[in-house]
Enzyme design. Structure first.
Site, PDB file in Angstrom:
ATOM      1  CG  HIS A  77      -1.956  -1.129   1.120  1.00 51.40           C
ATOM      2  ND1 HIS A  77      -2.761  -1.471   2.178  1.00 51.40           N
ATOM      3  CD2 HIS A  77      -2.254  -2.003   0.113  1.00 51.40           C
ATOM      4  CE1 HIS A  77      -3.523  -2.512   1.818  1.00 51.40           C
ATOM      5  NE2 HIS A  77      -3.222  -2.860   0.583  1.00 51.40           N
ATOM      6  CG  HIS A 235      -7.710  -2.589  -1.915  1.00 50.01           C
ATOM      7  ND1 HIS A 235      -7.097  -1.593  -1.187  1.00 50.01           N
ATOM      8  CD2 HIS A 235      -6.979  -3.709  -1.698  1.00 50.01           C
ATOM      9  CE1 HIS A 235      -6.058  -2.094  -0.547  1.00 50.01           C
ATOM     10  NE2 HIS A 235      -5.966  -3.376  -0.838  1.00 50.01           N
ATOM     11  CG  ASP A 239      -3.677  -4.817  -3.142  1.00 52.12           C
ATOM     12  OD1 ASP A 239      -3.192  -4.038  -2.298  1.00 52.12           O
ATOM     13  OD2 ASP A 239      -4.544  -5.667  -2.859  1.00 52.12           O
ATOM     14  CG  HIS A 262      -0.638  -9.213  -2.996  1.00 48.25           C
ATOM     15  ND1 HIS A 262      -0.554  -7.867  -3.286  1.00 48.25           N
ATOM     16  CD2 HIS A 262      -1.578  -9.329  -2.031  1.00 48.25           C
ATOM     17  CE1 HIS A 262      -1.402  -7.211  -2.508  1.00 48.25           C
ATOM     18  NE2 HIS A 262      -2.034  -8.068  -1.745  1.00 48.25           N
TER      19      HIS A 262
HETATM   20 ZN   LIG Z   1      -4.112  -4.372  -0.528  1.00 48.43          ZN
END
Ligand SMILES: [Zn+2]
Length: 299
Positions: A77, A235, A239, A262
């Protein structure tokens, strides 16, 4: 466009999402070509952890860097905010193995940096320009980069939950203005049904409705609701912007993601950087294809 750092240092404190620990964070200006470097000041002596997309581990729930056993967890973040604001050089001192989650978005980092100011430096900013299509996939998830003048994100999610009904796919173009208005405010989210599993595995111990949107079977638990109808999709983009800035250099390309997270974002960045023919380093004396907020002139 020149490299940029903070005009002065700033400090923040908050809780680690997974550790539940109170964390102190200080961002300090750094010289040209220093890059973004983390420093674990709780260790004696303190240990510096440079950004390195090839030292990312355990990307299931967050993006974590492991430098010879010294870890910085949940870096994505802050990295996302730094990408959105175009920050190249910074020393990030933290007294824990995990970054503070703040409100679950990048908003607190963005606001603190804007209040402190951004300083322009004397060396040209270097971008990673994608020259060839690169893609990775895992099961039904995909992530790819193709050449593009600027940085755009086309993100598609596929959650079977009513809250996602109107937010399955969006295209975002990176600029500081778009980052602040469309991406940086968006909080992380999780499912109520996963909370027991997470807590049993020592994850999300600091998690609460103050730093995450929690989804019940057919709605959300947060009484305040969503900040924007497409907050959760945004969001995922927040990311991805952070994950793809783990080299410390902005990519110029068009990023397409289908249910990526991720792990896959990191594998894509590694795939891009592993083959020298995939990209070139570029700088801009004028007409930078990404519009950043103006910085204070170099002194
Ligand atoms: Zn996140």
């Amino acid at each position: 466009m020149m490299q940029r750092t903070l005009a002065a240092s700033l400090s923040l404190s908050g809780v680690g999402l997974h550790s539940g620990e109170q964390v102190e964070l200080t961002l300090l200006p750094a010289a040209e070509d220093h890059g973004i470097v983390f420093e674990r000041v709780d260790l004696d002596p303190p240990v510096k952890v440079p950004l390195d997309p090839f030292r990312v581990f355990d990307t299931l729930m967050s993006t974590n860097i492991d430098f010879d056993g010294v870890r910085i967890a949940t870096a994505e973040h802050l990295m996302s905010a730094l990408a959105g604001l175009g920050i190249d050089n910074l020393l990030v001192q933290v007294n824990s193995s995990e970054m503070p989650i703040m409100d679950g978005s990048a908003q607190v980092f963005v606001d603190a940096i804007l209040a402190t100011g951004i300083r322009e430096q004397r060396q040209a900013r270097k971008f990673i320009k994608v020259l060839k299509p690169v893609s990775v996939s895992h099961e039904d998830k995909q992530a790819s980069l193709v050449p593009h003048d600027g940085f755009t994100v086309d993100f598609k999610i596929d959650f079977d939950h009513p809250v996602f009904a109107d937010q399955q796919q969006r295209v975002y173009e990176l600029s500081t203005e778009n980052y602040i208005n469309q991406i940086g405010y968006a909080r992380t989210f999780g499912f109520e049904k996963d909370l027991d599993y997470l807590k049993q595995n020592n994850l999300a111990r600091g998690g609460s409705l103050q730093n995450a949107v929690v989804l019940s079977t057919d709605g959300i638990l947060n009484p305040e609701g969503l900040r924007q109808p497409d907050e959760l999709l945004s969001h995922k983009v927040l990311d991805a912007v952070g994950d793809l800035y783990l080299s410390g250099h902005q990519i110029l390309g068009h990023f397409t993601a289908v249910k990526s997270g991720h792990m896959l974002n990191n594998r894509l960045l590694q795939a891009l950087l592993s083959e020298p023919d995939n990209f070139e380093w570029v700088s801009f004396s004028q007409d930078c294809p990404i519009e950043y907020i103006e910085a204070k002139a170099a002194q």
